[in-house]
Design an enzyme around this catalytic site. Structure first.
Site, mmCIF file in Angstrom:
data_model
loop_
_atom_site.group_PDB
_atom_site.id
_atom_site.type_symbol
_atom_site.label_atom_id
_atom_site.label_comp_id
_atom_site.label_asym_id
_atom_site.label_seq_id
_atom_site.Cartn_x
_atom_site.Cartn_y
_atom_site.Cartn_z
ATOM 1 N N LEU A 153 0.869 -1.076 -0.035
ATOM 2 C CA LEU A 153 0.028 -0.046 0.191
ATOM 3 C C LEU A 153 0.967 1.147 0.030
ATOM 4 O O LEU A 153 0.697 2.326 -0.899
ATOM 5 C CB LEU A 153 -0.982 0.094 1.326
ATOM 6 C CG LEU A 153 -1.722 1.069 1.458
ATOM 7 C CD1 LEU A 153 -3.012 1.245 0.502
ATOM 8 C CD2 LEU A 153 -2.370 1.047 2.754
ATOM 9 N N GLY A 166 2.563 7.520 3.082
ATOM 10 C CA GLY A 166 2.647 6.664 4.258
ATOM 11 C C GLY A 166 1.428 6.644 4.836
ATOM 12 O O GLY A 166 0.371 6.067 4.764
ATOM 13 N N SER A 167 1.372 7.662 6.053
ATOM 14 C CA SER A 167 0.203 7.755 6.722
ATOM 15 C C SER A 167 -0.896 8.244 5.916
ATOM 16 O O SER A 167 -2.206 7.746 5.915
ATOM 17 C CB SER A 167 0.421 8.773 7.786
ATOM 18 O OG SER A 167 1.339 8.539 8.697
ATOM 19 N N THR A 220 6.831 -5.485 3.402
ATOM 20 C CA THR A 220 7.099 -6.657 4.083
ATOM 21 C C THR A 220 7.079 -7.979 3.325
ATOM 22 O O THR A 220 6.220 -8.213 2.573
ATOM 23 C CB THR A 220 6.471 -6.555 5.414
ATOM 24 O OG1 THR A 220 6.502 -5.773 6.192
ATOM 25 C CG2 THR A 220 6.830 -8.101 6.216
ATOM 26 N N ILE A 267 16.790 -2.900 33.364
ATOM 27 C CA ILE A 267 17.167 -3.831 34.297
ATOM 28 C C ILE A 267 18.448 -4.627 34.135
ATOM 29 O O ILE A 267 18.975 -5.044 35.066
ATOM 30 C CB ILE A 267 15.811 -4.755 34.591
ATOM 31 C CG1 ILE A 267 14.968 -3.791 35.375
ATOM 32 C CG2 ILE A 267 16.063 -5.969 35.664
ATOM 33 C CD1 ILE A 267 13.395 -4.540 35.267
ATOM 34 N N GLY A 309 21.065 -3.501 32.921
ATOM 35 C CA GLY A 309 22.189 -2.542 32.944
ATOM 36 C C GLY A 309 22.878 -2.460 31.831
ATOM 37 O O GLY A 309 22.320 -2.647 30.717
ATOM 38 N N GLU A 332 1.732 -0.375 9.983
ATOM 39 C CA GLU A 332 0.138 -0.398 10.088
ATOM 40 C C GLU A 332 -0.301 0.730 10.738
ATOM 41 O O GLU A 332 -1.469 0.692 11.302
ATOM 42 C CB GLU A 332 -0.258 -1.638 10.460
ATOM 43 C CG GLU A 332 0.292 -3.077 9.734
ATOM 44 C CD GLU A 332 -0.578 -4.154 9.815
ATOM 45 O OE1 GLU A 332 -1.713 -4.385 9.902
ATOM 46 O OE2 GLU A 332 0.356 -5.347 9.488
ATOM 47 N N GLU A 346 0.475 8.057 16.173
ATOM 48 C CA GLU A 346 -0.431 9.527 15.896
ATOM 49 C C GLU A 346 -1.566 9.068 15.046
ATOM 50 O O GLU A 346 -2.719 9.596 15.272
ATOM 51 C CB GLU A 346 0.623 10.419 15.033
ATOM 52 C CG GLU A 346 1.826 11.051 16.022
ATOM 53 C CD GLU A 346 2.726 9.999 15.935
ATOM 54 O OE1 GLU A 346 3.065 9.111 15.307
ATOM 55 O OE2 GLU A 346 3.475 9.809 17.253
HETATM 56 C C1 FAD Z 1 9.715 -2.413 8.896
HETATM 57 C C2 FAD Z 1 8.293 -2.089 7.964
HETATM 58 C C3 FAD Z 1 7.460 -2.985 7.569
HETATM 59 C C4 FAD Z 1 6.339 -2.464 6.753
HETATM 60 N N1 FAD Z 1 5.546 -3.096 6.136
HETATM 61 C C5 FAD Z 1 4.743 -2.705 5.024
HETATM 62 C C6 FAD Z 1 3.933 -3.449 4.335
HETATM 63 O O1 FAD Z 1 4.123 -4.595 4.399
HETATM 64 N N2 FAD Z 1 3.054 -2.911 3.301
HETATM 65 C C7 FAD Z 1 2.729 -1.610 3.422
HETATM 66 O O2 FAD Z 1 2.094 -1.040 2.600
HETATM 67 N N3 FAD Z 1 3.715 -0.784 4.304
HETATM 68 C C8 FAD Z 1 4.474 -1.317 5.145
HETATM 69 N N4 FAD Z 1 5.182 -0.320 6.061
HETATM 70 C C9 FAD Z 1 4.947 1.088 5.954
HETATM 71 C C10 FAD Z 1 4.281 1.712 7.260
HETATM 72 O O3 FAD Z 1 2.753 1.122 7.158
HETATM 73 C C11 FAD Z 1 4.605 3.226 7.071
HETATM 74 O O4 FAD Z 1 5.846 3.319 7.308
HETATM 75 C C12 FAD Z 1 3.769 3.811 8.052
HETATM 76 O O5 FAD Z 1 2.188 4.038 7.774
HETATM 77 C C13 FAD Z 1 4.040 5.412 8.270
HETATM 78 O O6 FAD Z 1 4.132 5.998 7.069
HETATM 79 P P1 FAD Z 1 5.694 6.998 6.765
HETATM 80 O O7 FAD Z 1 6.638 5.946 7.065
HETATM 81 O O8 FAD Z 1 5.554 7.311 5.359
HETATM 82 O O9 FAD Z 1 5.661 7.937 7.560
HETATM 83 P P2 FAD Z 1 5.033 9.465 7.689
HETATM 84 O O10 FAD Z 1 3.464 9.212 7.114
HETATM 85 O O11 FAD Z 1 5.781 10.475 6.549
HETATM 86 O O12 FAD Z 1 4.757 9.983 9.083
HETATM 87 C C14 FAD Z 1 6.006 10.596 9.480
HETATM 88 C C15 FAD Z 1 5.543 11.378 10.999
HETATM 89 O O13 FAD Z 1 4.424 12.110 10.788
HETATM 90 C C16 FAD Z 1 3.446 11.592 11.488
HETATM 91 N N5 FAD Z 1 2.120 11.848 10.848
HETATM 92 C C17 FAD Z 1 1.707 11.837 9.636
HETATM 93 N N6 FAD Z 1 0.523 12.350 9.372
HETATM 94 C C18 FAD Z 1 0.080 12.789 10.510
HETATM 95 C C19 FAD Z 1 -1.231 13.511 10.776
HETATM 96 N N7 FAD Z 1 -2.059 13.534 9.907
HETATM 97 N N8 FAD Z 1 -1.186 13.884 12.197
HETATM 98 C C20 FAD Z 1 -0.172 13.685 13.094
HETATM 99 N N9 FAD Z 1 0.987 13.065 12.669
HETATM 100 C C21 FAD Z 1 1.201 12.409 11.405
HETATM 101 C C22 FAD Z 1 3.579 10.282 11.620
HETATM 102 O O14 FAD Z 1 2.781 9.780 12.962
HETATM 103 C C23 FAD Z 1 4.933 10.131 11.802
HETATM 104 O O15 FAD Z 1 5.587 10.259 13.162
HETATM 105 C C24 FAD Z 1 6.202 -0.815 6.683
HETATM 106 C C25 FAD Z 1 7.035 0.071 7.339
HETATM 107 C C26 FAD Z 1 8.092 -0.525 8.169
HETATM 108 C C27 FAD Z 1 8.951 0.339 8.821
#
Ligand code: FAD
Length: 383
Positions: free
Chosen positions: A125, A131-132, A158, A337, A339, A363, A367
């Site tokens: 996705l 991302g978010s 993943t 714990i 150390g 997932e 936030e």
């Molecule tokens: C090890 C790993 C495995 C993963 N596996 C998959 C997978 O199999 N398939 C897949 O599709 N994705 C996968 N992901 C992606 C994962 O779901 C995203 O990394 C996650 O949703 C955050 O998106 P981003 O990294 O782009 O961070 P961003 O969206 O850029 O966010 C950066 C920061 O801003 C904050 N933020 C963003 N928008 C807001 C808002 N509206 N209000 C407040 N704070 C906000 C976030 O909380 C975060 O702290 C994986 C990620 C990792 C690290």
């Protein structure tokens, strides 16, 4: 309210615990160092029914209830976070979306080999730009040559390096926003699909995470998964379930860390006394145990609502938020714990701490969980 597990749920929990202790825990540090999971492990997991846990038996799965599947993820995470993450992504995301939205033909062709452990699935996705804000994705599919042509890229997938097939969400109607996203099943080896290098991560190091490039990838029309334009809604439903799994994963990691800390506190002496005799250490143990129990209740409640098909987006978000943040606090205290010994690779707690860090991000970040919870509360608030 009934809090006890059923006999079946307890049996599954015990079977996975025994399997994990024998077949996973002894190799967890090695796999973490090597940044890979051996392919044979998936066949063994398939033999136990753990590669298609909630998939009905006639589609090659184990047909267990959702609560049992979460208990299994928790037990795998107790032994190895990376394996739990890869198994959870395969089950709840890749298998889950085909199970929920696939045609009978798609289930026969794609779900049966996935659910039996003969093939591994991935679910894509996230993109580098989204991302978010997952609906802000830029990858597209347009009708072409009796099927569809996919272009774009995916980030943080993943299992992407080892997967045999991918459930990929792309835009088929960019003007329609989140209602213009469609899911496709793309098989490994399809021309134009390129798997990027494995990310070098802080934790969950044995679970591979890769980018995918889609360059004029032709997909037959029978690989369109679900309704056109419904891919994002279907993905959100997967995430509700997946988030409960991440909660279970955080609890498993937290329990492993707490058990290690309790054992260490009992054996290590300073000032002529065991660490366990110091009140500061006792309080850390008490807080950790209490938070894990609270997390467990939230996770079980969300899982129970899920398996009864009741509305539970808020409850799934609460379970994920609380359990993942509790898992982080518990693994952090366990390291404290220990150390200085907690800070070195030979003691397992540093791995639990690194692995737990993912649970507040994957997932949907903490936030985003808070946003989902607050939105649901405010929407239903009386004027
Ligand atoms: C090890 C790993 C495995 C993963 N596996 C998959 C997978 O199999 N398939 C897949 O599709 N994705 C996968 N992901 C992606 C994962 O779901 C995203 O990394 C996650 O949703 C955050 O998106 P981003 O990294 O782009 O961070 P961003 O969206 O850029 O966010 C950066 C920061 O801003 C904050 N933020 C963003 N928008 C807001 C808002 N509206 N209000 C407040 N704070 C906000 C976030 O909380 C975060 O702290 C994986 C990620 C990792 C690290």
């Amino acid at each position: 309210m009934e809090f006890d597990l059923t006999d079946d749920q307890r049996q599954i929990q015990e079977a996975v615990r025994a399997f994990s202790a024998a077949e996973v825990a002894p190799y967890a540090s090695k796999w973490d160092e090597e940044q890979r999971l051996p392919p044979e492990i998936y066949q063994k997991l398939g033999g136990l029914g753990l590669m298609g846990m909630t998939v009905p038996e006639d589609h090659g799965g184990a047909g267990v209830d959702f609560i049992s599947s979460i208990l299994a993820i928790e037990e795998l995470a107790y032994a190895h976070g990376s394996l739990a993450l890869s198994v959870a992504a395969h089950n709840s995301l890749a298998c889950g979306q085909i199970e929920a939205s696939g045609t009978p033909e798609q289930k026969a062709k794609f779900l049966v080999p996935l659910a039996s452990g003969r093939k591994l699935g991935a679910w894509a996705l996230t993109e580098s730009v989204s991302g978010s804000d997952a609906a802000g994705m830029r990858s597209t599919a347009v009708p072409a040559r009796g099927g569809w042509e996919l272009n774009g890229s995916k980030q943080f997938t993943t299992n992407g390096a080892a997967a045999d097939l991918y459930v990929i969400m792309v835009k088929t109607d960019p003007a329609a926003g989140s209602h213009g996203i469609t899911a496709f099943i793309v098989e490994r080896g399809t021309p134009g699909l390129t798997v990027g290098k494995k990310e070098d991560k802080l934790g969950m190091r044995a679970s591979d995470t890769v980018s995918l490039t889609l360059d004029h990838v032709h997909v037959p029309s029978e690989n369109l998964l679900g309704q056109p334009g419904h891919g994002f809604i279907d993905a959100l439903a997967r995430l509700d379930r997946g988030r409960v799994g991440i909660g279970g994963m955080a609890i498993g990691l937290g329990r492993a860390a707490l058990d290690a800390a309790v054992a260490y506190a009992g054996q290590r002496e300073q000032f002529g006394q065991s660490l366990a005799s110091f009140q500061a250490i006792q309080w850390m143990i008490a807080d950790s145990a209490t938070e894990l129990e609270a997390a467990q209740l939230l996770v079980l409640r969300a899982a129970s609502l899920q398996q009864r098909s009741l509305p539970c987006t808020k409850e799934c978000a609460m379970a994920k938020l609380f359990a993942s943040e509790a898992g982080l606090r518990v693994t952090d205290r366990a390291l404290q714990i220990h150390g200085g010994y907690g800070y070195i690779r030979e003691t397992r707690v540093e791995r639990y701490f690194r692995d737990a860090r993912l649970c507040t991000i994957g997932e949907g970040t903490s936030e985003i969980q808070r946003l989902v919870i607050a939105r649901r509360i405010l929407e239903t608030a009386r004027p």
